[in-house]
Design a protein around this motif. Structure first.
Motif, PDB file in Angstrom:
ATOM      1  N   SER A 237      35.790  34.308  37.770  1.00 45.12           N
ATOM      2  CA  SER A 237      34.853  35.632  37.939  1.00 45.12           C
ATOM      3  C   SER A 237      36.136  36.692  36.870  1.00 45.12           C
ATOM      4  O   SER A 237      35.730  37.680  36.268  1.00 45.12           O
ATOM      5  N   ARG A 242      29.616  36.957  37.095  1.00 44.32           N
ATOM      6  CA  ARG A 242      29.216  37.582  38.304  1.00 44.32           C
ATOM      7  C   ARG A 242      28.860  36.840  39.448  1.00 44.32           C
ATOM      8  O   ARG A 242      28.356  35.532  39.162  1.00 44.32           O
ATOM      9  N   GLN A 246      33.623  37.269  41.974  1.00 45.15           N
ATOM     10  CA  GLN A 246      33.834  38.806  41.514  1.00 45.15           C
ATOM     11  C   GLN A 246      34.015  39.697  42.447  1.00 45.15           C
ATOM     12  O   GLN A 246      34.918  40.370  42.499  1.00 45.15           O
ATOM     13  N   GLU A 247      33.243  39.334  43.546  1.00 39.34           N
ATOM     14  CA  GLU A 247      33.511  40.341  44.761  1.00 39.34           C
ATOM     15  C   GLU A 247      34.769  39.987  45.321  1.00 39.34           C
ATOM     16  O   GLU A 247      35.625  40.956  45.941  1.00 39.34           O
ATOM     17  N   ASN A 250      37.458  41.525  43.083  1.00 35.48           N
ATOM     18  CA  ASN A 250      37.638  43.140  43.340  1.00 35.48           C
ATOM     19  C   ASN A 250      38.079  43.552  44.619  1.00 35.48           C
ATOM     20  O   ASN A 250      39.051  44.184  44.747  1.00 35.48           O
ATOM     21  N   ASN A 253      41.955  43.021  44.099  1.00 31.27           N
ATOM     22  CA  ASN A 253      42.460  44.225  43.220  1.00 31.27           C
ATOM     23  C   ASN A 253      42.603  45.301  44.009  1.00 31.27           C
ATOM     24  O   ASN A 253      43.400  46.112  43.780  1.00 31.27           O
ATOM     25  N   ASN A 254      41.665  45.681  44.895  1.00 25.67           N
ATOM     26  CA  ASN A 254      41.766  46.827  45.822  1.00 25.67           C
ATOM     27  C   ASN A 254      42.244  46.604  47.131  1.00 25.67           C
ATOM     28  O   ASN A 254      42.203  47.684  47.959  1.00 25.67           O
ATOM     29  N   TYR A 256      40.927  45.293  49.632  1.00 29.95           N
ATOM     30  CA  TYR A 256      39.836  45.401  50.679  1.00 29.95           C
ATOM     31  C   TYR A 256      39.687  44.002  51.391  1.00 29.95           C
ATOM     32  O   TYR A 256      39.181  43.037  51.121  1.00 29.95           O
TER      33      TYR A 256
END
Length: 294
Positions: A237, A242, A246-247, A250, A253-254, A256
């Protein structure tokens, strides 16, 4: 007592070697990169087609098809029902599209690994020299950090589906090659002697005797290849593939937590579905082989 300084190349020599290697690879990519990209156009077209088919088809049909495939492989109602429940939960939590993208990527990668890996495994089984040549390469492929595979493929192909697919295949193909080689080498010599007695040539022995008897071991290789391909999804990813990976990236990185766990569990669910189905099919092949040749 003073330690003797370990002999090493100077910084200027290391810099010269690095520049030479990097420059040679850049020249190679500029000269042949476009041709290599064209070679993989059919694979990319098939991957895009499969993604669109899985994403755009009505979800009840996809559920029925997956449940039918899993049941045909495993012959287990429990595994088929578990597959349906897992996919329904994935859809309820809004991960259906990304899961279909991931399944499409893993499917194409596994098909490529089978297409390339089985012939190499056959050549290794037929020649000790070929095996001696490929074993160090496979050792290197299995121990190399997965991130390293991204560097050359990105330099050649850029960002997108194809470099991710190639990186996943390189990472996941060693079990396919090794277990194909092992399965053929483990075929009972008495069975091969019987085939010789009936006048079978090398091709007939391979197709009619060795490959059928090695099929349970080859299925174990396919199982391991699928598991390694799924484990590479998150890494791929990073170069634009995709899907669920990838989620997860993300979420990292954030920071979550929930999104990361949610998509990570979806990858686990897909892995369990593939694993249970292929393992059950391999066990069935093993029992059939024992009955026929026992």
């Amino acid at each position: 007592m003073d330690w003797i300084e370990f002999p090493s190349l100077g910084r200027s020599e290391l810099l010269a070697i690095r520049k030479a290697v990097d420059g040679a690879f850049r020249d190679f990519t500029r000269a042949y990169g476009e041709y290599l990209e064209r070679m993989f156009d059919p694979v990319q077209d098939f991957l895009v087609f499969l993604e669109h088919l899985l994403i755009n088809s009505p979800w009840p049909i996809i559920l029925i098809v997956f449940a039918a495939i899993v049941y045909l492989l495993s012959r287990s109602i429990k595994i088929a029902i578990g597959t349906v429940i897992a996919l329904v939960l994935i859809g309820v939590f809004g991960m259906w599209e990304n899961t279909m993208r991931t399944i499409a990527m893993v499917t194409v990668c596994t098909m490529l690994a089978i297409f390339v890996g089985i012939p190499i495994g056959i050549f290794m089984a037929r020649s000790d020299r070929v095996q001696a040549f490929f074993n160090p390469i496979l050792d290197l492929m299995q121990t190399m950090p997965s991130f390293v595979y991204l560097i050359p493929v990105v330099m050649i192909f850029g960002i997108g589906k194809v470099p991710g697919l190639i990186a996943v295949v390189i990472y996941a193909i060693p079990p396919m090659i090794r277990l194909t080689n092992l399965g053929i080498r483990l075929v009972d010599p008495d069975v091969l002697e019987a085939a010789d007695a009936f006048g079978s040539n090398a091709r007939q022995k391979l197709v009619n005797v060795q490959l059928p008897l090695a099929l349970p071991t080859i299925m174990a290789g396919i199982n391991q290849t699928i598991m390694m391909a799924l484990s590479m999804v998150v890494v791929a990813s990073m170069i634009g593939v995709r899907g669920l990976g990838q989620e997860v990236l993300n979420a990292i990185n954030n920071q979550y937590l929930f999104i990361g766990l949610q998509n990570g569990l979806a990858i686990v669910a897909v892995a369990i579905i593939f694993d249970r189905a292929t393992q059950a099919y391999g066990k069935r092949l093993q029992k059939h082989s024992e009955v026929v040749h026992g």
